[in-house]
Design a protein around this motif. Structure first.
Motif, PDB file in Angstrom:
ATOM      1  N   ASP A 299      -0.364 -11.520  14.538  1.00  0.00           N
ATOM      2  CA  ASP A 299       0.418 -10.959  13.435  1.00  0.00           C
ATOM      3  C   ASP A 299       1.494 -10.020  13.969  1.00  0.00           C
ATOM      4  N   SER A 302       4.268 -12.127  15.313  1.00  0.00           N
ATOM      5  CA  SER A 302       4.976 -12.733  14.189  1.00  0.00           C
ATOM      6  C   SER A 302       5.890 -11.722  13.510  1.00  0.00           C
ATOM      7  N   SER A 303       5.382 -10.493  13.338  1.00  0.00           N
ATOM      8  CA  SER A 303       6.173  -9.451  12.688  1.00  0.00           C
ATOM      9  C   SER A 303       7.396  -9.086  13.529  1.00  0.00           C
TER      10      SER A 303
END
Length: 402
Positions: A299, A302-303
């Motif tokens: 995550d 991805s961020s």
């Protein structure tokens, strides 16, 4: 499979929250490869910068074809962008470390575990334990055949003991000591007591672990260890439902019980007035929830990747270096300033061209041939200045250092 889900937390790294957050072995492998790659790139960069002076000059910075106004605004936007990237990274790392885990969608799993049960008289009447049996299904139960040989009945007598607490002297069945088959799901528990007088019996159904205190007036454990409570008049039949919550590192599973009465008497099976029979129907399946990290390393990547995609905004505002040097700021904000800078650069290029023409006129007799060379020279200078990065090419044809 053990009859007790609860256990002491493991000290192993693979059972830790950090291991789960990083994505397990796959995440650790990815981090290791990425760190090796980045270290390799940094080492090569440092070595080459020390080795070749012309590379140091490129890193320090060369001439810009943009006005000072555009360059200042570009620097401000760049530093704001970097500050945002750093802040986003720190915030996401903080979430990875401190955010409470979230739950996966609940699933059903076979109920192969026995509950723990506490039987307490509601008056001063004493209960005397007689027997306890487990049947693999309720239809297999027959009170009249209780003491005969049955293939589907298992004695649970060894799992009982006396507990004295706020409810007086109670009989406790430890589900972790159940002798029922390990793979048997659900089933039916029949427990019999003897009493010299009529009495209500308070029944608590819960889990056996080091956090549960069965001596309290209402036994309780962890916030997720709910205990089911029912009161039966001289026996009866009840059933329970169970939900489980597995902690993030997988070292413990909390069990929560809810109970309901099916029949508040046992008259149809009663063979002796002094015998109190209690039946407990166990579900074949239970609801299970599993904790997972609320924010993983994937995550985070991805961020950050989504944030870096905003770099197209910088390209839109200031152009894409030599691929597209005239961005929104040049076309719509600092129009006059960047136009003046462009004209200045073109005049400089024209002066260089005239100097080269004078040199070429001395060496070339044909005017047509001279003009063709001039046109090529102009195109080359224009491409090199605004559209094509020529530093490496120019250095390569002049030097053999690289």
């Amino acid at each position: 499979m053990s009859d007790s889900i609860g256990s002491v937390g493991s000290d192993r790294f693979i059972d830790s929250k950090l291991f789960k957050v990083l994505g397990g072995y796959e995440g650790l492998c990815a981090i290791t490869i990425a760190m090796i790659f980045v270290a390799f790139i940094i080492i090569i960069f440092i070595v080459r910068i020390i080795q070749y002076p012309h590379l140091r000059q490129q890193v320090i910075g060369g001439s810009s074809t943009q006005s000072i106004h555009t360059r200042i605004l570009k620097a401000v936007v760049f530093f704001l962008f970097i500050a945002g990237l750093v802040a986003l990274t720190i915030y996401n790392i903080y979430k990875m470390i401190h955010d409470p885990p979230k739950l996966l969608p609940a699933t059903f799993e076979p109920n192969t575990l026995s509950p723990s049960m506490l039987f307490c008289p509601s008056t001063e009447t004493e209960l005397q334990f007689i027997s306890a049996y487990y049947y693999d299904n309720f239809d297999g139960f027959d009170a009249l055949e209780l003491f005969r040989n049955n293939n589907n009945v298992y004695t649970l007598n060894n799992g009982f003991k006396i507990i004295k607490g706020n409810n007086g002297q109670c009989h406790f069945f430890d589900g972790t000591l159940s002798m029922k088959p390990k793979d048997a799901t659900g089933g039916y528990y029949n427990i019999q007591f003897q009493s010299n007088s009529s009495s209500n019996i308070v029944i608590f159904i819960g889990d056996t672990d080091d956090k549960m205190d069965w001596t309290l007036l209402i036994p309780e454990g962890n916030v997720y260890n709910e205990v089911g409570i029912e009161i039966l008049n001289d026996g009866g039949i009840l059933q329970y439902t169970e939900s489980r919550r597995q902690v993030l590192d997988g070292s413990y599973t909390y069990r929560s019980f809810q109970t309901s009465i099916i029949k508040d008497t046992f008259d149809i099976y009663k063979v002796d007035e002094q015998i109190i029979s209690i039946g407990v129907i166990a579900p074949k399946r239970v609801i299970k929830e599993v904790e997972v990290p609320s924010f993983k390393l994937a995550d985070l990547f991805s961020s950050i990747g989504g944030y870096l995609s905003m770099w197209v905004v910088v390209g839109f505002l200031f152009g894409g270096s030599k691929a597209n040097p005239f961005g929104f700021v040049t076309r719509f904000i600092f129009i006059k300033q960047d136009r003046a800078k462009l004209l200045k650069e073109l005049e400089k290029m024209n002066a260089d061209r005239n100097a080269k023409i004078n040199t070429l006129e001395k060496e070339v007799d044909s005017a047509t041939e001279t003009n063709n060379l001039n046109d090529k020279d102009i195109l080359k200078n224009l491409l090199a200045k605004y559209y094509v990065n020529m530093e490496f090419y120019e250095h390569a044809v002049k030097s053999l250092d690289v």
